[in-house]
Design a protein around this motif. Structure first.
Motif, PDB file in Angstrom:
ATOM      1  N   LEU A   1       0.684  -1.409  -0.003  1.00 51.84           N
ATOM      2  CA  LEU A   1       0.086   0.093  -0.032  1.00 51.84           C
ATOM      3  C   LEU A   1       0.817   1.281   0.008  1.00 51.84           C
ATOM      4  CD1 LEU A   1      -2.780  -0.918   2.519  1.00 51.84           C
ATOM      5  CD2 LEU A   1      -2.896  -0.708  -0.061  1.00 51.84           C
ATOM      6  N   VAL A   2       2.001   1.237   0.594  1.00 51.95           N
ATOM      7  CA  VAL A   2       2.899   2.244   0.654  1.00 51.95           C
ATOM      8  C   VAL A   2       3.569   2.719  -0.909  1.00 51.95           C
ATOM      9  CG1 VAL A   2       5.085   3.170   1.279  1.00 51.95           C
ATOM     10  CG2 VAL A   2       3.780   1.885   2.915  1.00 51.95           C
ATOM     11  N   HIS A   3       3.422   1.761  -1.711  1.00 50.08           N
ATOM     12  CA  HIS A   3       3.800   2.117  -2.937  1.00 50.08           C
ATOM     13  C   HIS A   3       2.511   2.377  -3.993  1.00 50.08           C
ATOM     14  CE1 HIS A   3       7.499   0.777  -1.603  1.00 50.08           C
ATOM     15  NE2 HIS A   3       7.110  -0.494  -1.368  1.00 50.08           N
ATOM     16  N   GLU A   4       1.395   2.355  -3.430  1.00 55.23           N
ATOM     17  CA  GLU A   4       0.278   2.481  -4.110  1.00 55.23           C
ATOM     18  C   GLU A   4      -0.743   3.735  -3.720  1.00 55.23           C
ATOM     19  OE1 GLU A   4      -1.830  -1.109  -3.843  1.00 55.23           O
ATOM     20  OE2 GLU A   4      -0.242  -2.274  -4.784  1.00 55.23           O
ATOM     21  N   VAL A   5      -0.770   3.965  -2.480  1.00 54.09           N
ATOM     22  CA  VAL A   5      -1.596   5.093  -1.804  1.00 54.09           C
ATOM     23  C   VAL A   5      -0.793   6.154  -1.551  1.00 54.09           C
ATOM     24  CG1 VAL A   5      -3.121   5.516  -0.081  1.00 54.09           C
ATOM     25  CG2 VAL A   5      -3.220   3.195  -0.983  1.00 54.09           C
TER      26      VAL A   5
END
Length: 522
Positions: free
Chosen positions: A394-398
């Motif tokens: 999620l860190v790389h998506e949000v």
């Protein structure tokens, strides 16, 4: 009720209905209202093309550059009013307001200077003439001429001043009239700037228009030779790209959307080293300036595994000293987000990231100075960490568009670069180190997935312009998730507002054509 006017078809007009309120995000008080309901957009757009565009194209680049200089003088005369509006409507400290306001003035001044260098031409030569016949009697010359349409700017809430003028300066210099639709939440500053410039009469009628309020139907009157520049969310960008004006009429679109920008500490760093301290300082600055509401702010921080704990403590220690609250109060370094709605969105995004990341510094630990936490859109800076950077997808998506960043360790430089690319295209990455060769190699490796790579080393510690500062000399934009667009970059910005054509003719005609144009150099 203070209902802000729209300037369209050469006159000030009020939209109908009660309008949408604009609030002070710290005090919660209503400041003004905006409405575009009932406006004849088609009439306004036609007026911009026919009246504004014709007048601008009749001028040379030098003359249009002089107009930009006059616009800058008008804005300079009203600077203090802009700071007051910014503090009231955006909740920013004076220093943070300056990033927007002074950035706008500086960009205008640069394009005024660069435009002067283009001289008295009305078209630009792109490269040298090329032979189409062996003896050179028949040649091809590429020519850039201003589009015979308008430039529609659909802007974001975070930079109501700079967001207008960083686009408008190259558009007006190119000879293209501007229609700006500012984000509703912070539209007051943009509207006031347009009002001041209009009242001063420095631009031809129709050269600068503004629509405040709903964007409903905004793109419907666009025609094939118009251009659109958008800054905002990827979801809205998708709607713009799917509009019939783009899909059927090939209206040119420039998009700046989401961006999971990264900071990279190179492997040779150690706790307390110069590059270590430079990274810490820059991360703290990017988390707190304008409350992290910058499209270029650092969202992911990649550090060698052996530095993870030391970096976490060093950043947290500095964040603990940040006073958050009412920007009118002495000592407050970080004001509010632009609205309670934005605050809710940041909190929701933070909750998502916390599913896969630990809390290293809790923004909730900051008391809100001189403001009611139940009313003010304030929150403290929050640092997260994920010891397994691969698993924390999620860190790389949000992207959380606020004072939030996540610390991530890496084993080697190859892994770090691969993790950074999981952001799928960003506006900027910054690199911190001491070895010029390693810095150069890292910058080259990251260039394909970033619009800008900002390298910080000890010799430029007091000189570099900052990870998140967008300078008019350098390109602003990025591939993939970041939207695939390009803005600024010196005179490169003029490309978007010109059409390139190949003129094929005899050598004598090509020579005369070249004599009337200015050669575009970067």
């Amino acid at each position: 009720m203070n209902l802000l006017s729209n300037h369209l078809a050469g006159r000030w007009q009020h939209g109908s209905g009660p309008g949408t309120p604009l609030f002070d995000p710290v005090l919660g008080t209503e400041l003004a209202r905006v409405s575009s309901e009932g406006l004849d957009l088609a009439e306004g757009f036609d007026y911009a093309r026919e009246t504004g565009g014709t007048a601008l194209r009749a001028l040379t680049y030098r003359q249009r550059a002089a107009l930009l200089a006059e616009v800058g003088q008008v804005l300079q005369a009203h600077r203090e009013a802009y700071y007051d509006i910014s503090m009231a409507n955006s909740g920013t400290t004076r220093k943070d307001s300056g990033v927007d306001i002074e950035g706008a003035l500086y960009t205008l001044a640069q394009y005024a200077k660069w435009g002067e260098s283009l001289g008295d031409a009305r078209a630009l030569l792109d490269g040298d003439a090329m032979r189409l016949a062996k003896d050179g009697t028949f040649q091809s010359q590429h020519l850039l001429t201003p589009v015979r349409g308008l430039a529609l700017f659909i802007n974001a809430f975070n930079f109501p001043a700079w967001g207008l003028w960083e686009k408008a300066a190259p558009a007006l210099l190119s000879g293209v009239p501007v229609v700006v639709k500012p984000a509703t939440a912070t539209a007051w500053l943009t509207q006031r700037m347009v009002a001041d410039v209009t009242a001063a009469g420095v631009l031809p009628p129709g050269a600068l228009s503004i629509v405040c309020g709903s964007s409903k139907g905004l793109m419907d009157p666009l025609r094939p030779f118009d251009v659109v520049s958008f800054t905002g969310s990827a979801d809205t960008a998708a709607l713009i790209r799917s509009h019939v004006a783009v899909t059927r009429h090939s209206v040119r679109v420039n998009i700046e959307a989401d961006s999971l920008n990264a900071a990279l500490l190179l492997p040779d760093a150690s706790p307390g080293s110069a590059s270590f301290e430079l990274l810490v300082g820059e991360v703290v600055r990017e988390m707190t300036v304008r409350s992290g509401q910058k499209c270029t702010a650092i969202r992911r921080v990649f550090v060698p595994g052996h530095c993870y704990d030391a970096i976490a403590e060093a950043i947290s220690a500095k964040l603990r000293g940040i006073a958050v609250g009412n920007p009118r109060s002495d000592g407050v370094r970080m004001g509010s987000l632009v609205s309670r709605e934005q605050l809710d969105g940041v909190r929701a995004g933070l909750a998502q990231l916390r599913e896969q990341a630990e809390l290293l510094h809790d923004g909730a630990s900051h008391p809100i100075v001189d403001a009611d936490p139940a009313v003010a859109a304030c929150m403290g800076p929050t640092l997260l960490g994920a010891r397994d950077a691969h698993a924390a997808s999620l860190v790389h998506e949000v992207e959380v568009f606020g004072p939030v960043a996540t610390l991530l360790p890496y084993r080697d430089l190859g892994e770090a670069q691969a993790l950074i690319r999981r952001g799928e295209g960003s506006l900027v990455a910054s690199v911190y180190g001491t070895d010029p060769q390693q810095i150069a190699e890292a910058a080259a490796a990251l260039a394909d997935s970033h619009g800008r790579v900002h390298a910080v080393s000890p010799e430029v510690a007091s000189l570099h312009t900052g990870h998140g500062n967008v300078m008019p000399m350098s390109l602003h934009g990025g591939p993939g998730r970041a939207g695939g667009g390009e803005e600024l970059g010196g005179l490169r910005a003029l490309n978007f507002y010109h059409r390139r054509s190949a003129v094929q003719a005899g050598a004598a005609a090509i020579e005369r054509l070249a004599a009337t144009g200015s050669r575009l150099t970067f």
